[in-house]
Design a protein around this motif. Sequence first.
Motif, short mmCIF file in Angstrom:
data_model
loop_
_atom_site.label_atom_id
_atom_site.label_comp_id
_atom_site.label_asym_id
_atom_site.label_seq_id
_atom_site.Cartn_x
_atom_site.Cartn_y
_atom_site.Cartn_z
N THR A 206 0.96 -13.61 2.98
CA THR A 206 -0.16 -12.69 3.20
C THR A 206 -0.02 -11.48 2.29
O THR A 206 1.09 -11.02 2.04
CB THR A 206 -0.21 -12.24 4.67
N LEU A 207 -1.14 -10.99 1.81
CA LEU A 207 -1.16 -9.91 0.84
C LEU A 207 -2.02 -8.77 1.37
O LEU A 207 -3.06 -9.00 1.98
CB LEU A 207 -1.73 -10.45 -0.47
N MET A 208 -1.57 -7.53 1.13
CA MET A 208 -2.30 -6.34 1.55
C MET A 208 -2.94 -5.68 0.35
O MET A 208 -2.27 -5.38 -0.64
CB MET A 208 -1.36 -5.36 2.24
N ILE A 209 -4.26 -5.44 0.43
CA ILE A 209 -4.99 -4.72 -0.62
C ILE A 209 -5.39 -3.36 -0.06
O ILE A 209 -6.02 -3.28 0.99
CB ILE A 209 -6.26 -5.47 -1.06
N GLY A 210 -5.01 -2.28 -0.74
CA GLY A 210 -5.35 -0.96 -0.26
C GLY A 210 -5.51 0.04 -1.38
O GLY A 210 -5.16 -0.25 -2.54
N ASP A 211 -6.02 1.22 -1.04
CA ASP A 211 -6.23 2.25 -2.06
C ASP A 211 -5.29 3.44 -1.89
O ASP A 211 -5.37 4.40 -2.65
CB ASP A 211 -7.69 2.74 -2.04
N ARG A 212 -4.37 3.35 -0.90
CA ARG A 212 -3.45 4.47 -0.65
C ARG A 212 -2.01 3.96 -0.70
O ARG A 212 -1.66 2.98 -0.03
CB ARG A 212 -3.71 5.10 0.72
N MET A 213 -1.17 4.69 -1.44
CA MET A 213 0.23 4.35 -1.50
C MET A 213 0.95 4.68 -0.19
O MET A 213 1.81 3.95 0.28
CB MET A 213 0.91 5.10 -2.65
N ASP A 214 0.58 5.83 0.42
CA ASP A 214 1.33 6.33 1.57
C ASP A 214 1.01 5.62 2.87
O ASP A 214 1.76 5.75 3.84
CB ASP A 214 1.12 7.84 1.73
N THR A 215 -0.08 4.88 2.92
CA THR A 215 -0.41 4.14 4.14
C THR A 215 -0.48 2.64 3.87
O THR A 215 0.31 1.88 4.41
CB THR A 215 -1.74 4.63 4.74
N ASP A 216 -1.42 2.22 3.03
CA ASP A 216 -1.65 0.79 2.79
C ASP A 216 -0.44 0.10 2.16
O ASP A 216 0.06 -0.90 2.68
CB ASP A 216 -2.88 0.58 1.90
N VAL A 217 0.01 0.62 1.04
CA VAL A 217 1.12 -0.01 0.33
C VAL A 217 2.42 0.12 1.12
O VAL A 217 3.17 -0.85 1.27
CB VAL A 217 1.27 0.58 -1.09
N ARG A 218 2.67 1.30 1.65
CA ARG A 218 3.91 1.50 2.41
C ARG A 218 3.99 0.57 3.62
O ARG A 218 5.02 -0.09 3.84
CB ARG A 218 4.03 2.95 2.85
N SER A 219 2.94 0.52 4.42
CA SER A 219 2.99 -0.32 5.62
C SER A 219 3.04 -1.79 5.25
O SER A 219 3.70 -2.58 5.93
CB SER A 219 1.79 -0.03 6.53
N GLY A 220 2.36 -2.17 4.15
CA GLY A 220 2.45 -3.55 3.69
C GLY A 220 3.86 -3.92 3.29
O GLY A 220 4.40 -4.96 3.69
N LEU A 221 4.49 -3.06 2.50
CA LEU A 221 5.87 -3.31 2.07
C LEU A 221 6.82 -3.40 3.27
O LEU A 221 7.67 -4.29 3.34
CB LEU A 221 6.33 -2.18 1.14
N GLU A 222 6.68 -2.47 4.21
CA GLU A 222 7.60 -2.44 5.34
C GLU A 222 7.40 -3.62 6.29
O GLU A 222 8.28 -3.95 7.08
CB GLU A 222 7.47 -1.11 6.08
N ALA A 223 6.22 -4.25 6.20
CA ALA A 223 5.97 -5.45 7.01
C ALA A 223 6.29 -6.73 6.24
O ALA A 223 6.08 -7.82 6.77
CB ALA A 223 4.51 -5.47 7.47
N GLY A 224 6.77 -6.59 5.00
CA GLY A 224 7.18 -7.75 4.23
C GLY A 224 6.09 -8.44 3.45
O GLY A 224 6.24 -9.60 3.04
N LEU A 225 4.97 -7.74 3.19
CA LEU A 225 3.84 -8.32 2.45
C LEU A 225 3.91 -7.95 0.97
O LEU A 225 4.47 -6.92 0.60
CB LEU A 225 2.51 -7.80 3.01
N GLN A 226 3.33 -8.80 0.12
CA GLN A 226 3.02 -8.39 -1.24
C GLN A 226 1.84 -7.43 -1.17
O GLN A 226 1.01 -7.52 -0.25
CB GLN A 226 2.66 -9.60 -2.11
N THR A 227 1.74 -6.49 -2.11
CA THR A 227 0.70 -5.46 -2.04
C THR A 227 -0.02 -5.29 -3.37
O THR A 227 0.59 -5.44 -4.43
CB THR A 227 1.31 -4.10 -1.64
N ILE A 228 -1.30 -4.98 -3.28
CA ILE A 228 -2.11 -4.65 -4.45
C ILE A 228 -2.77 -3.30 -4.21
O ILE A 228 -3.43 -3.09 -3.20
CB ILE A 228 -3.17 -5.72 -4.74
N LEU A 229 -2.55 -2.37 -5.13
CA LEU A 229 -3.19 -1.06 -5.08
C LEU A 229 -4.43 -1.08 -5.96
O LEU A 229 -4.37 -1.45 -7.13
CB LEU A 229 -2.23 0.02 -5.58
N VAL A 230 -5.57 -0.70 -5.37
CA VAL A 230 -6.81 -0.57 -6.15
C VAL A 230 -7.06 0.90 -6.44
O VAL A 230 -6.70 1.77 -5.64
CB VAL A 230 -8.02 -1.21 -5.43
#
Length: 268
Positions: A206-230
């Motif tokens: 599962t992959l997380m797409i978000g526009d914020r480093m401090d919420t979307d990317v951080r929570s995705g990383l901490e949950a073990g997901l790959q992440t894409i920042l837009v």
Amino acid sequence: MAEPEPRQTWNYLMDMDGVLVHEEHLIPGADKFLAELREREVPFLVLTNNSIYTPRDLRARLARSGLDVPESSIWTSALATARFLDTQRPNGSAFVIGEAGLTTALHEVGYVLTDRDPDYVVLGETRTYSFTAITRAIRLVEEGAKFIATNPDATGPSREGVLPATGSIAALIERATGREPYYVGKPNPLMMRSALRALGTHSENTLMIGDRMDTDVRSGLEAGLQTILVLSGISADNTAELYPYRPTRVVASIADLVGHSHDPFLRD
């Protein structure tokens, strides 16, 4: 930066504001990307820290922007908070400061809403914060009610400018009581894990797409997901460089992923 190993399929979690829409306007490419996911029958959830609206309300708002997202594909911090409280204290009680999105979610898991000796004080988003209600929340927390907040966002957007949001009011109650709230929404990875359970999938694919480093990317990383920042929302070209962690990929907008939902790490 090392590329992730290819996987057979990807499921998607994606933020709403800044990824699919900006204010009430469709971000170009968002409709095509969601249509592609539906055509390929790829599971996805649209996430938001905003607890004001029910999934039905958000479906209608997204439809007005030109996006067809079913209620079952929308996951809010209100739903995550209700799910969390249901696992902690089933059929409990709460004094709630918030709107229909939060009160409906709590009712649906069997919670009683009361201002008399509740198990929890639950703070969510509202456009009409009441001094009387905040005062009551402070007194209930002082009397022993556990303090929960849907999300830590200090401000929210409006056409006139920023508005105080849940995090700001939580700070007021915390300062008055000395009791720190437990925040359920992003960047708490609990929000991601509850979304994964709702989607019926796992972090590995599962992959997380978000526009914020401090919420979307951080929570995705901490949950073990790959992440894409837009970069179509709050982040700029150099934003990722300001943090000690990085997304798997940075793209200008979700339009860059159209045609690549099967493997979002391919470059044209």
